[in-house]
Design a protein around this motif. Structure first.
Motif, PDB file in Angstrom:
ATOM      1  N   SER A  61      26.430  -6.111  44.348  1.00 35.14           N
ATOM      2  CA  SER A  61      26.998  -5.460  45.448  1.00 35.14           C
ATOM      3  C   SER A  61      27.834  -6.018  46.666  1.00 35.14           C
ATOM      4  O   SER A  61      27.388  -7.206  46.950  1.00 35.14           O
ATOM      5  CB  SER A  61      25.741  -4.366  46.058  1.00 35.14           C
ATOM      6  OG  SER A  61      25.006  -5.451  46.817  1.00 35.14           O
ATOM      7  N   VAL A  62      28.656  -5.625  47.226  1.00 35.49           N
ATOM      8  CA  VAL A  62      29.401  -5.971  48.384  1.00 35.49           C
ATOM      9  C   VAL A  62      29.355  -5.066  49.608  1.00 35.49           C
ATOM     10  O   VAL A  62      29.661  -4.243  49.330  1.00 35.49           O
ATOM     11  CB  VAL A  62      31.007  -6.425  47.992  1.00 35.49           C
ATOM     12  CG1 VAL A  62      31.551  -7.166  48.991  1.00 35.49           C
ATOM     13  CG2 VAL A  62      30.850  -7.455  46.895  1.00 35.49           C
ATOM     14  N   ALA A  63      28.863  -5.580  50.451  1.00 35.29           N
ATOM     15  CA  ALA A  63      28.701  -4.844  51.967  1.00 35.29           C
ATOM     16  C   ALA A  63      30.045  -5.055  52.432  1.00 35.29           C
ATOM     17  O   ALA A  63      30.556  -6.217  52.843  1.00 35.29           O
ATOM     18  CB  ALA A  63      27.466  -5.096  52.696  1.00 35.29           C
ATOM     19  N   LEU A  64      31.012  -4.188  52.463  1.00 38.43           N
ATOM     20  CA  LEU A  64      32.312  -4.203  52.896  1.00 38.43           C
ATOM     21  C   LEU A  64      32.600  -4.432  54.103  1.00 38.43           C
ATOM     22  O   LEU A  64      31.773  -3.464  54.999  1.00 38.43           O
ATOM     23  CB  LEU A  64      33.277  -2.951  52.394  1.00 38.43           C
ATOM     24  CG  LEU A  64      33.070  -2.764  50.715  1.00 38.43           C
ATOM     25  CD1 LEU A  64      33.942  -1.567  50.445  1.00 38.43           C
ATOM     26  CD2 LEU A  64      34.024  -4.002  50.188  1.00 38.43           C
ATOM     27  N   ASP A  65      33.104  -5.313  54.653  1.00 38.49           N
ATOM     28  CA  ASP A  65      33.253  -5.752  56.047  1.00 38.49           C
ATOM     29  C   ASP A  65      34.374  -4.588  56.832  1.00 38.49           C
ATOM     30  O   ASP A  65      35.195  -4.087  56.089  1.00 38.49           O
ATOM     31  CB  ASP A  65      34.018  -6.923  56.024  1.00 38.49           C
ATOM     32  CG  ASP A  65      34.314  -7.299  57.712  1.00 38.49           C
ATOM     33  OD1 ASP A  65      33.192  -7.847  58.375  1.00 38.49           O
ATOM     34  OD2 ASP A  65      35.309  -7.545  58.253  1.00 38.49           O
ATOM     35  N   SER A  66      33.830  -4.218  57.833  1.00 40.02           N
ATOM     36  CA  SER A  66      34.626  -3.451  58.696  1.00 40.02           C
ATOM     37  C   SER A  66      36.019  -3.624  59.180  1.00 40.02           C
ATOM     38  O   SER A  66      36.999  -2.954  59.151  1.00 40.02           O
ATOM     39  CB  SER A  66      34.141  -3.018  60.267  1.00 40.02           C
ATOM     40  OG  SER A  66      33.860  -4.108  60.956  1.00 40.02           O
ATOM     41  N   GLY A  67      36.233  -5.095  59.358  1.00 34.79           N
ATOM     42  CA  GLY A  67      37.718  -5.486  59.374  1.00 34.79           C
ATOM     43  C   GLY A  67      38.336  -5.176  58.028  1.00 34.79           C
ATOM     44  O   GLY A  67      39.667  -4.858  57.969  1.00 34.79           O
ATOM     45  N   PHE A  68      37.841  -5.485  56.888  1.00 43.15           N
ATOM     46  CA  PHE A  68      38.530  -5.245  55.455  1.00 43.15           C
ATOM     47  C   PHE A  68      39.061  -3.777  55.518  1.00 43.15           C
ATOM     48  O   PHE A  68      39.955  -3.385  54.936  1.00 43.15           O
ATOM     49  CB  PHE A  68      37.947  -5.754  54.319  1.00 43.15           C
ATOM     50  CG  PHE A  68      38.116  -5.383  53.190  1.00 43.15           C
ATOM     51  CD1 PHE A  68      39.337  -6.065  52.774  1.00 43.15           C
ATOM     52  CD2 PHE A  68      37.577  -4.457  52.261  1.00 43.15           C
ATOM     53  CE1 PHE A  68      39.887  -5.718  51.232  1.00 43.15           C
ATOM     54  CE2 PHE A  68      38.097  -4.057  50.862  1.00 43.15           C
ATOM     55  CZ  PHE A  68      39.198  -4.750  50.568  1.00 43.15           C
ATOM     56  N   LEU A  69      37.861  -2.767  55.899  1.00 38.45           N
ATOM     57  CA  LEU A  69      38.146  -1.320  55.731  1.00 38.45           C
ATOM     58  C   LEU A  69      39.313  -1.204  56.624  1.00 38.45           C
ATOM     59  O   LEU A  69      40.255  -0.128  56.071  1.00 38.45           O
ATOM     60  CB  LEU A  69      36.942  -0.517  55.999  1.00 38.45           C
ATOM     61  CG  LEU A  69      35.712  -0.829  54.824  1.00 38.45           C
ATOM     62  CD1 LEU A  69      34.576  -0.131  55.179  1.00 38.45           C
ATOM     63  CD2 LEU A  69      36.339  -0.445  53.583  1.00 38.45           C
ATOM     64  N   GLY A  70      39.188  -1.611  57.773  1.00 41.04           N
ATOM     65  CA  GLY A  70      40.173  -1.181  58.909  1.00 41.04           C
ATOM     66  C   GLY A  70      41.707  -1.762  58.240  1.00 41.04           C
ATOM     67  O   GLY A  70      42.709  -1.079  58.601  1.00 41.04           O
ATOM     68  N   ALA A  71      41.577  -2.986  57.727  1.00 44.08           N
ATOM     69  CA  ALA A  71      43.042  -3.583  57.250  1.00 44.08           C
ATOM     70  C   ALA A  71      43.636  -2.313  56.081  1.00 44.08           C
ATOM     71  O   ALA A  71      44.627  -2.223  55.925  1.00 44.08           O
ATOM     72  CB  ALA A  71      42.860  -4.802  56.680  1.00 44.08           C
ATOM     73  N   LEU A  72      42.690  -1.874  55.293  1.00 45.46           N
ATOM     74  CA  LEU A  72      43.139  -1.212  54.096  1.00 45.46           C
ATOM     75  C   LEU A  72      43.734   0.009  54.704  1.00 45.46           C
ATOM     76  O   LEU A  72      44.737   0.797  54.394  1.00 45.46           O
ATOM     77  CB  LEU A  72      41.824  -0.680  53.314  1.00 45.46           C
ATOM     78  CG  LEU A  72      41.315  -1.716  52.378  1.00 45.46           C
ATOM     79  CD1 LEU A  72      40.271  -1.160  51.446  1.00 45.46           C
ATOM     80  CD2 LEU A  72      42.301  -2.394  51.492  1.00 45.46           C
ATOM     81  N   LYS A  73      42.944   0.611  55.877  1.00 38.39           N
ATOM     82  CA  LYS A  73      43.588   1.583  56.465  1.00 38.39           C
ATOM     83  C   LYS A  73      44.948   1.651  57.119  1.00 38.39           C
ATOM     84  O   LYS A  73      45.834   2.416  57.008  1.00 38.39           O
ATOM     85  CB  LYS A  73      42.452   2.227  57.549  1.00 38.39           C
ATOM     86  CG  LYS A  73      42.738   3.794  58.277  1.00 38.39           C
ATOM     87  CD  LYS A  73      41.726   4.062  59.155  1.00 38.39           C
ATOM     88  CE  LYS A  73      42.165   5.438  59.814  1.00 38.39           C
ATOM     89  NZ  LYS A  73      41.137   5.988  60.799  1.00 38.39           N
ATOM     90  N   THR A  74      44.920   0.548  57.732  1.00 41.99           N
ATOM     91  CA  THR A  74      46.230   0.186  58.466  1.00 41.99           C
ATOM     92  C   THR A  74      47.261   0.107  57.388  1.00 41.99           C
ATOM     93  O   THR A  74      48.547   0.349  57.563  1.00 41.99           O
ATOM     94  CB  THR A  74      46.361  -1.154  59.229  1.00 41.99           C
ATOM     95  OG1 THR A  74      45.232  -0.979  59.898  1.00 41.99           O
ATOM     96  CG2 THR A  74      47.673  -1.727  59.654  1.00 41.99           C
ATOM     97  N   LEU A  75      47.181  -0.580  56.088  1.00 42.06           N
ATOM     98  CA  LEU A  75      48.039  -0.549  55.143  1.00 42.06           C
ATOM     99  C   LEU A  75      48.274   0.707  54.497  1.00 42.06           C
ATOM    100  O   LEU A  75      49.248   0.887  53.577  1.00 42.06           O
ATOM    101  CB  LEU A  75      47.544  -1.768  54.213  1.00 42.06           C
ATOM    102  CG  LEU A  75      47.644  -3.120  54.482  1.00 42.06           C
ATOM    103  CD1 LEU A  75      46.734  -4.034  53.660  1.00 42.06           C
ATOM    104  CD2 LEU A  75      48.942  -3.547  54.991  1.00 42.06           C
ATOM    105  N   GLY A  76      47.621   1.792  54.492  1.00 46.72           N
ATOM    106  CA  GLY A  76      47.523   3.069  53.996  1.00 46.72           C
ATOM    107  C   GLY A  76      47.005   2.892  52.635  1.00 46.72           C
ATOM    108  O   GLY A  76      47.331   3.766  51.605  1.00 46.72           O
ATOM    109  N   LEU A  77      46.145   1.898  52.388  1.00 46.65           N
ATOM    110  CA  LEU A  77      45.395   1.964  50.978  1.00 46.65           C
ATOM    111  C   LEU A  77      44.210   2.691  51.047  1.00 46.65           C
ATOM    112  O   LEU A  77      43.439   2.284  51.861  1.00 46.65           O
ATOM    113  CB  LEU A  77      45.312   0.450  50.737  1.00 46.65           C
ATOM    114  CG  LEU A  77      46.303  -0.483  50.535  1.00 46.65           C
ATOM    115  CD1 LEU A  77      46.155  -1.806  50.177  1.00 46.65           C
ATOM    116  CD2 LEU A  77      47.433   0.196  49.482  1.00 46.65           C
TER     117      LEU A  77
END
Length: 225
Positions: A61-77
């Motif tokens: 399991s991977v506890a997804l980092d908030s920075g990673f999730l934010g980057a995906l949102k910024t990229l529209g992914l």
């Protein structure tokens, strides 16, 4: 699924020889190394704390980092699960389908102190933007060279087999814990590799995916008996 032989956790009384761990690149057809175990009374390799010739299940399991999730949102992914993967909140997990692991006590100063492979056939992560979906799946963790490999598909068509996708940094890895039938390793940080960043940037026509972007913190819960 890759074949394994069922066996329980064994604590070694003698040194062992671990060989055949190999790396891979974006063009590699097979990233999984072969681990050979053999008793040796004269080996300079210290006795391991545990040797697991066949993993019987569990998950990573991977506890997804908030920075990673934010980057995906910024990229529209938009992230989603593929196959048997599960997403609960910001934690994503991938069932372990095979592999083998040998673990040395970090205090013995033998490196790398976790060696082997951990296979996750049939699960993965989707990243979608508009009409394009990139699927990263069939992950193989090689703790010996700290790389997570996986297959890459674009809109269902295989683009790369067992690419170097994520780098694993074990500086914050906690000591091995045995909980019932499971061995648990937690604390490794997961980062986007340079190859994966290039692939995603090319596919989604951007330059915003940075090499070594922190994805999250991994926990491997491996069923050993």
């Amino acid at each position: 699924m890759r074949k394994t032989t069922k066996t329980g956790l064994s604590f070694a009384a003698a040194g062992i020889l671990v060989a055949g761990i190999t790396g891979a690149s974006l063009t590699a057809a097979q990233a999984a190394p072969t681990v050979h175990l053999a008793a040796s009374s004269s080996s300079s390799i210290p006795a391991p704390a545990a040797a697991v010739p066949a993993l019987l299940g569990g998950d990573t399991s991977v506890a997804l980092d908030s920075g990673f999730l934010g980057a995906l949102k910024t990229l529209g992914l938009t992230p989603s699960t593929a196959g048997t993967a599960k997403l609960a909140g910001s934690d994503i997990s991938f069932p372990i389908t095979g592999g083998s692991v040998v673990y040395w006590n970090p205090k013995d100063n033998y490196r790398p102190y976790v060696q082997g492979i951990v296979e996750h056939d049939g699960s993965g992560l989707n990243l979608t933007a508009g009409s394009t979906t990139v699927t990263l799946s069939n992950f193989t963790i090689n703790p010996g060279n700290s790389i997570l490999y996986g297959d890459v598909s674009v809109n269902g068509k295989v683009a790369v087999v067992q690419a170097d996708l994520f780098n694993l940094y074990g500086g914050t890895l906690k000591p091995l814990q045995v909980e019932g039938n499971n061995a648990v390793l937690t604390g490794t940080t997961v980062h986007v590799s340079a190859d994966a960043a290039k692939l995603l940037n090319t596919t989604f026509k951007t330059d915003a995916v940075k090499s070594q972007l922190l994805v999250g913190v991994a926990t491997i819960t491996a069923q050993i008996k």
